[in-house]
Design a protein around this motif. Structure first.
Motif, PDB file in Angstrom:
ATOM      1  N   PHE A 389       0.836  -1.205   0.000  1.00 47.40           N
ATOM      2  CA  PHE A 389       0.000   0.000   0.000  1.00 47.40           C
ATOM      3  C   PHE A 389       0.867   1.250   0.000  1.00 47.40           C
ATOM      4  CE2 PHE A 389      -1.725   3.405   2.691  1.00 47.40           C
ATOM      5  CZ  PHE A 389      -2.826   3.779   1.936  1.00 47.40           C
ATOM      6  N   PHE A 390       1.871   1.280   0.878  1.00 51.94           N
ATOM      7  CA  PHE A 390       2.692   2.484   0.996  1.00 51.94           C
ATOM      8  C   PHE A 390       3.581   2.684  -0.227  1.00 51.94           C
ATOM      9  CE2 PHE A 390       1.429   1.753   5.385  1.00 51.94           C
ATOM     10  CZ  PHE A 390       1.006   3.024   5.727  1.00 51.94           C
ATOM     11  N   GLY A 391       3.978   1.589  -0.891  1.00 47.38           N
ATOM     12  CA  GLY A 391       4.731   1.739  -2.132  1.00 47.38           C
ATOM     13  C   GLY A 391       3.940   2.550  -3.143  1.00 47.38           C
ATOM     14  N   LYS A 392       2.668   2.176  -3.335  1.00 47.16           N
ATOM     15  CA  LYS A 392       1.822   2.914  -4.280  1.00 47.16           C
ATOM     16  C   LYS A 392       1.535   4.326  -3.764  1.00 47.16           C
ATOM     17  CE  LYS A 392      -0.459  -1.151  -6.211  1.00 47.16           C
ATOM     18  NZ  LYS A 392      -1.660  -1.988  -6.260  1.00 47.16           N
ATOM     19  N   TYR A 393       1.290   4.440  -2.477  1.00 51.57           N
ATOM     20  CA  TYR A 393       0.922   5.736  -1.888  1.00 51.57           C
ATOM     21  C   TYR A 393       1.996   6.793  -2.165  1.00 51.57           C
ATOM     22  CZ  TYR A 393       0.274   9.269   1.739  1.00 51.57           C
ATOM     23  OH  TYR A 393       0.150  10.458   2.411  1.00 51.57           O
ATOM     24  N   TYR A 394       3.258   6.455  -1.890  1.00 55.57           N
ATOM     25  CA  TYR A 394       4.334   7.436  -2.072  1.00 55.57           C
ATOM     26  C   TYR A 394       4.483   7.843  -3.540  1.00 55.57           C
ATOM     27  CZ  TYR A 394       5.798   6.420   2.727  1.00 55.57           C
ATOM     28  OH  TYR A 394       5.835   6.278   4.080  1.00 55.57           O
ATOM     29  N   VAL A 395       4.332   6.878  -4.439  1.00 58.83           N
ATOM     30  CA  VAL A 395       4.457   7.181  -5.868  1.00 58.83           C
ATOM     31  C   VAL A 395       3.302   8.070  -6.328  1.00 58.83           C
ATOM     32  CG1 VAL A 395       4.370   6.162  -8.163  1.00 58.83           C
ATOM     33  CG2 VAL A 395       5.803   5.130  -6.427  1.00 58.83           C
ATOM     34  N   PHE A 396       2.088   7.768  -5.863  1.00 58.24           N
ATOM     35  CA  PHE A 396       0.921   8.582  -6.247  1.00 58.24           C
ATOM     36  C   PHE A 396       1.050  10.010  -5.707  1.00 58.24           C
ATOM     37  CE2 PHE A 396      -1.993   4.578  -6.441  1.00 58.24           C
ATOM     38  CZ  PHE A 396      -1.387   4.215  -7.635  1.00 58.24           C
ATOM     39  N   VAL A 397       1.540  10.153  -4.477  1.00 60.07           N
ATOM     40  CA  VAL A 397       1.735  11.496  -3.899  1.00 60.07           C
ATOM     41  C   VAL A 397       2.738  12.291  -4.737  1.00 60.07           C
ATOM     42  CG1 VAL A 397       2.690  12.750  -1.920  1.00 60.07           C
ATOM     43  CG2 VAL A 397       1.097  10.861  -1.541  1.00 60.07           C
ATOM     44  N   GLY A 398       3.823  11.618  -5.150  1.00 65.14           N
ATOM     45  CA  GLY A 398       4.817  12.277  -6.003  1.00 65.14           C
ATOM     46  C   GLY A 398       4.199  12.750  -7.308  1.00 65.14           C
ATOM     47  N   ALA A 399       3.309  11.922  -7.888  1.00 64.08           N
ATOM     48  CA  ALA A 399       2.652  12.286  -9.151  1.00 64.08           C
ATOM     49  C   ALA A 399       1.753  13.510  -8.955  1.00 64.08           C
ATOM     50  CB  ALA A 399       1.831  11.103  -9.664  1.00 64.08           C
ATOM     51  N   ILE A 400       1.015  13.550  -7.856  1.00 63.62           N
ATOM     52  CA  ILE A 400       0.121  14.692  -7.595  1.00 63.62           C
ATOM     53  C   ILE A 400       0.932  15.970  -7.391  1.00 63.62           C
ATOM     54  CG2 ILE A 400      -1.542  15.628  -5.933  1.00 63.62           C
ATOM     55  CD1 ILE A 400      -2.451  12.657  -5.523  1.00 63.62           C
ATOM     56  N   GLU A 401       2.070  15.861  -6.699  1.00 63.38           N
ATOM     57  CA  GLU A 401       2.934  17.033  -6.494  1.00 63.38           C
ATOM     58  C   GLU A 401       3.467  17.580  -7.812  1.00 63.38           C
ATOM     59  OE1 GLU A 401       6.042  15.931  -3.819  1.00 63.38           O
ATOM     60  OE2 GLU A 401       4.736  15.879  -2.050  1.00 63.38           O
ATOM     61  N   SER A 402       3.605  16.695  -8.820  1.00 59.87           N
ATOM     62  CA  SER A 402       4.116  17.136 -10.123  1.00 59.87           C
ATOM     63  C   SER A 402       3.009  17.506 -11.096  1.00 59.87           C
ATOM     64  CB  SER A 402       4.977  16.031 -10.745  1.00 59.87           C
ATOM     65  OG  SER A 402       6.196  15.918 -10.075  1.00 59.87           O
ATOM     66  N   GLY A 403       1.785  17.552 -10.620  1.00 66.40           N
ATOM     67  CA  GLY A 403       0.669  17.920 -11.489  1.00 66.40           C
ATOM     68  C   GLY A 403       0.168  16.781 -12.364  1.00 66.40           C
ATOM     69  N   LEU A 404       0.500  15.541 -11.994  1.00 71.36           N
ATOM     70  CA  LEU A 404       0.051  14.378 -12.773  1.00 71.36           C
ATOM     71  C   LEU A 404      -1.063  13.635 -12.029  1.00 71.36           C
ATOM     72  CD1 LEU A 404       3.501  13.034 -14.041  1.00 71.36           C
ATOM     73  CD2 LEU A 404       1.721  14.102 -15.418  1.00 71.36           C
ATOM     74  N   THR A 405      -2.031  14.389 -11.556  1.00 70.36           N
ATOM     75  CA  THR A 405      -3.131  13.779 -10.794  1.00 70.36           C
ATOM     76  C   THR A 405      -3.873  12.744 -11.643  1.00 70.36           C
ATOM     77  OG1 THR A 405      -3.369  15.875  -9.623  1.00 70.36           O
ATOM     78  CG2 THR A 405      -5.180  14.303  -9.411  1.00 70.36           C
ATOM     79  N   TRP A 406      -4.042  13.041 -12.952  1.00 66.97           N
ATOM     80  CA  TRP A 406      -4.754  12.098 -13.823  1.00 66.97           C
ATOM     81  C   TRP A 406      -4.052  10.742 -13.874  1.00 66.97           C
ATOM     82  CZ3 TRP A 406      -2.312   9.969 -18.065  1.00 66.97           C
ATOM     83  CH2 TRP A 406      -1.134  10.593 -18.491  1.00 66.97           C
ATOM     84  N   LEU A 407      -2.713  10.761 -13.825  1.00 68.62           N
ATOM     85  CA  LEU A 407      -1.960   9.498 -13.882  1.00 68.62           C
ATOM     86  C   LEU A 407      -2.126   8.720 -12.564  1.00 68.62           C
ATOM     87  CD1 LEU A 407      -0.138   7.885 -15.747  1.00 68.62           C
ATOM     88  CD2 LEU A 407       1.830   9.111 -14.823  1.00 68.62           C
ATOM     89  N   ALA A 408      -2.164   9.471 -11.453  1.00 70.64           N
ATOM     90  CA  ALA A 408      -2.406   8.820 -10.158  1.00 70.64           C
ATOM     91  C   ALA A 408      -3.795   8.196 -10.126  1.00 70.64           C
ATOM     92  CB  ALA A 408      -2.246   9.839  -9.031  1.00 70.64           C
TER      93      ALA A 408
END
Length: 476
Positions: A389-408
């Protein structure tokens, strides 16, 4: 040559594993009990290197005129490689007798592949990356077909070799173009001048070819076609090795290739490339896995999907996402090694009992194995509070910080799809009657390996900061 005692100390993991390989070859030549001695020697050495890497993580230096980095991220990866290889070796002690490959060479190939991975993760030069990649890949080609009497193993080895050689061609041509424009193969020099080089179309072409070659190594769509057949045809312990620490080594190089973007704040010109392969991998891997009836094949498509999740971090290209990828790789290594460990225990002598029907009613035959397999399936599905769970969580948070919310969001949707085929295994084990009547021979070594994996998955899930703080302390 190292210039001082301290430099010898810094490259000690490379010296130790080099001595291990030479010593193992001598034992293999001179002793009739090599297949008994070498695995235990390997386990001891992998443990020492993993511990040494962890203790010296803050001694970050560039040695040999910029050719090799020690400490820092490289040390984290060395820890993952050696701990993963240790668990594979423990699991292999009884398994390779059953598989018909009870040879000392098997362990020497694992040792050599780990050395190749360590060179890749610490490379400061494109030539070093190529040397490490070839050392690892050639060992994997041989390991995939280690039992020449098995038709599927021969097919797996040949397919992996041919497509692997094809991917290497992309990498070598990419390196040639990068060198042709930059005039150097030193990564530091290339990254320092990245902002000016990136305007050259030939440099961009070379860099894309380099990325395509490593996209094959991480099994990202559309470079994934070799994965299902190779994973199914290879020995289960070898599949575990390739799908975990082998994938980690390839990702370590892709992370190196993003150094200029993260350290020097250069625009991420390859964001779209990573976003496309990430989306395709997550969706294709999760959807196709639903139709698989062989567990090794299902985990092969699962591996493709997980490469997609991790590639989200490459598209994001910030410190949070890179640290998230490394955490994800560590968690995924122990989850997948545990799952493949249980498959290797249930598997029959003739490659049988790897289909889903063989796992129906597993709880009635061995409740411990069913419970551990359920743990790994939940972790792969990303159910909290497990490490997956945390593996995905950290990657998704990084994507949102970079403006890639759609990819998350696509990542979350793919995770929801994948829950179906992971939970199907759990349902079959607990709520169905056994489809086949057979006895499971429980190897104490394999069981120990699986239990260690389960403990690490739980610890990294309950206390993720334990590993994440260590990673963020050395990421750029």
């Amino acid at each position: 040559m190292p210039a001082s005692i301290s430099e010898y100390s810094m490259i000690m993991p490379f010296i130790i594993i080099g001595i291990l390989i030479l010593l193992s070859i001598v034992i293999e030549i001179s002793s009739k009990k090599s297949e008994i001695i070498i695995p235990w020697l390997s386990i001891l050495t992998f443990f020492i290197i993993a511990l040494y890497s962890l203790l010296n993580i803050n001694q970050n230096e560039i040695l040999f005129n910029g050719m090799l980095e020690v400490g820092g991220k490289a040390a984290i990866f060395n820890f993952i490689f050696n701990l993963g290889a240790l668990l594979v070796t423990i699991n292999s002690i009884d398994y390779i007798k059953k598989y018909g490959s009870y040879y000392g060479e098997y362990y020497i190939l694992i040792q050599s592949s780990v050395l190749g991975m360590m060179i890749m993760a610490g490379a400061g030069d494109l030539i070093m990356i190529f040397l490490g990649l070839e050392l690892m890949s050639i060992c994997f080609y041989v390991l995939a077909g280690i039992n020449r009497k098995k038709l599927f193993a021969n097919e797996a080895s040949m397919k992996y070799f041919l497509l692997g050689a094809f991917a290497t061609g992309f990498i070598v041509y990419g390196i040639a173009l990068i060198y042709g424009i930059s005039g150097t193969t030193n990564l530091s020099s290339i990254m320092t001048n990245f902002s000016s080089l990136i305007s050259n179309i030939i440099f961009i072409t070379g860099f894309v070819l380099f990325l395509v070659g490593f996209s094959f190594k991480i099994a990202a769509v559309p470079f994934h076609m070799w994965v299902p057949d190779v994973y199914q045809g290879s020995a289960t312990t070898v599949t575990g090795l390739m799908s975990t620490i082998g994938k980690s080594a390839a990702f370590s190089v892709l992370i190196l290739s993003l150094t200029a973007i993260i350290a020097f704040k250069t625009p991420n010109n390859f964001r779209n490339y990573f976003a496309v392969i990430s989306t395709l991998s997550m969706l294709a891997g999760s959807i196709i896995a639903i139709s698989q009836n062989n567990l090794k094949r299902m985990l092969a498509y699962s591996s493709i999907a997980h490469a997609g999740y991790m590639s989200i971090g490459l598209a994001a290209g910030n410190i949070t996402s890179i640290a998230g990828i490394i955490f994800y790789l560590a968690a995924y290594t122990f989850i997948n090694l545990g799952a493949f460990g249980i498959i290797s225990i249930v598997e029959g002598e003739d490659d049988s009992r790897t289909d889903l029907d063989s796992f129906t009613g597993l709880n009635s035959k061995n409740p411990l194995l069913a419970a551990l397999m359920s743990l790994f399936m939940f972790a792969l599905a990303g159910i909290p509070p497990l490490a997956g769970f945390f593996g995905k969580y950290y990657v998704f948070v990084g994507a949102i910080e970079s403006g890639l919310t759609w990819l998350a969001i696509i990542g979350v949707l793919a995770s929801v799809i994948s829950v179906y085929f992971y939970l199907r295994v759990v349902v079959l084990m607990y709520f169905k009657e056994p489809a086949h009547n057979f006895n499971i021979t429980l190897s104490p070594y394999s069981l120990a390996s699986v239990i260690i994996c389960s403990v690490l998955v739980i610890i990294f899930g309950l206390v993720p900061d334990l590993l994440m703080n260590l990673i963020t302390s050395v990421v750029y």
